[in-house]
Design an enzyme around this catalytic site. Structure first.
Site, PDB file in Angstrom:
ATOM      1  CG  HIS A  97       1.881  -5.450  -8.325  1.00 47.60           C
ATOM      2  ND1 HIS A  97       1.814  -4.698  -7.182  1.00 47.60           N
ATOM      3  CD2 HIS A  97       3.019  -6.186  -8.223  1.00 47.60           C
ATOM      4  CE1 HIS A  97       2.872  -4.971  -6.409  1.00 47.60           C
ATOM      5  NE2 HIS A  97       3.623  -5.851  -7.025  1.00 47.60           N
ATOM      6  CB  THR A 138       4.376   2.934  -2.625  1.00 50.41           C
ATOM      7  OG1 THR A 138       4.551   1.564  -2.239  1.00 50.41           O
ATOM      8  CG2 THR A 138       5.732   3.598  -2.774  1.00 50.41           C
ATOM      9  CD  GLU A 149       0.474   6.976   7.096  1.00 51.13           C
ATOM     10  OE1 GLU A 149      -0.327   7.600   7.816  1.00 51.13           O
ATOM     11  OE2 GLU A 149       0.446   5.751   6.926  1.00 51.13           O
TER      12      GLU A 149
END
Ligand code: OAD
Ligand code: ZN
Length: 244
Positions: free
Chosen positions: A118, A188, A215
């Site tokens: 990116h 990510t 998570e």
């Protein structure tokens, strides 16, 4: 936190290891993530701040936001997560970092083979003549600057929504993913494509895919091993077990 023996064994025999990283790896450096708790896109509009149309309709706002993020980056540095990844290079034949981050923290940590999907916030370019500028060229410039060669508008060298990834870099990343022995997917949410194809390509190519995240994500159910916790804590521990 328990690390599967299988993982440590695979790591010890691996010839090619890929680290696919996202905003979460920089969270412990004080950089906001985009999604989840405290995520930037909860309070800011990606179409206003991270799209070419947004830039054209309000260049100063977009420029100011990038300058603000650059200032934060100047005041921080890589955390133990980035540093551990760089350290693995000393012991494994091929270590590649494929990152969605633009923060340059892998480079500052000392990683030498980094594929930036990116772009990089430390660079800018003129949208007309494509001349490149560093971030230090505009240190305290609060309004979107103009190109000194042609007067064109200068933008950060990052990939915005609706824009293509640098095709040669993405192709190389896919190739390395397919050939890797282990692919770590670190910090990510794995929801932004085409970047999120990288762990899928690794899996297809027979790589052992390991997720490190605080998570569960979109891919937690399809990885070979999932390690729950902060990357700045898990990666140094992993390095220690690997070296033991
Ligand atoms: P996200 O913000 O979508 O996801 C960050 C992930 O990091 C979440 O899954 C968090 O649970 C996890 N996380 C947070 N703190 C962590 C920690 N200390 N250790 C480990 N994991 C942690 O960020 P990305 O997946 O990178 O695109 O987002 C992908 C793209 O969306 C970005 O590159 C950016 C954004 O819009 C562009 O700018 C083109
Ligand atoms: Zn120009």
């Amino acid at each position: 936190m328990e690390f599967p023996t299988e993982l440590i064994e695979k790591l010890k025999s691996a010839k090619s290891v890929l680290f696919f990283t996202g905003a979460g790896i920089s969270a412990e450096s004080g950089i906001d993530t985009f999604r989840g708790k405290g995520g930037l896109w909860n309070k800011m509009k990606p179409q206003e701040l991270a799209s070419f149309d947004g830039f054209m309709s309000n260049p100063n706002l977009v420029w100011e936001w990038y300058q603000y993020r650059r200032k934060i980056l100047k005041g921080t540095g890589p955390n133990p997560g980035h540093l551990s990844i760089a350290e693995f290079e000393k012991y494994i034949d091929t270590v590649t970092v494929v990152t969605q981050n633009v923060d340059n923290l892998h480079f500052r940590a000392g990683s030498s083979h980094i594929l930036e999907l990116h772009g990089n916030i430390e660079r800018n370019y003129c949208i007309d003549c494509k001349t490149y500028y560093g971030m230090d060229d505009f240190l305290d410039v609060d309004e979107a600057p103009k190109c000194s060669k042609c007067g064109g508008m200068i933008r950060p060298d990052v990939v915005w929504f609706g824009e293509n990834l640098p095709q040669n870099i993405f192709a190389e990343a896919e190739e390395i993913a397919k050939q890797s022995d282990i692919c770590f997917v670190v910090g990510t949410s794995a929801v932004v494509y085409p970047a999120a194809y990288i762990p899928k390509s690794a899996k297809e190519g027979g790589s052992y895919v390991v997720e490190i995240n605080i998570e569960p994500t979109e891919i937690t159910n399809s990885v070979d091993c999932s390690l729950t916790g902060k990357s700045g804590e898990i990666l140094p521990k992993l390095l220690e077990l690997f070296l033991r």
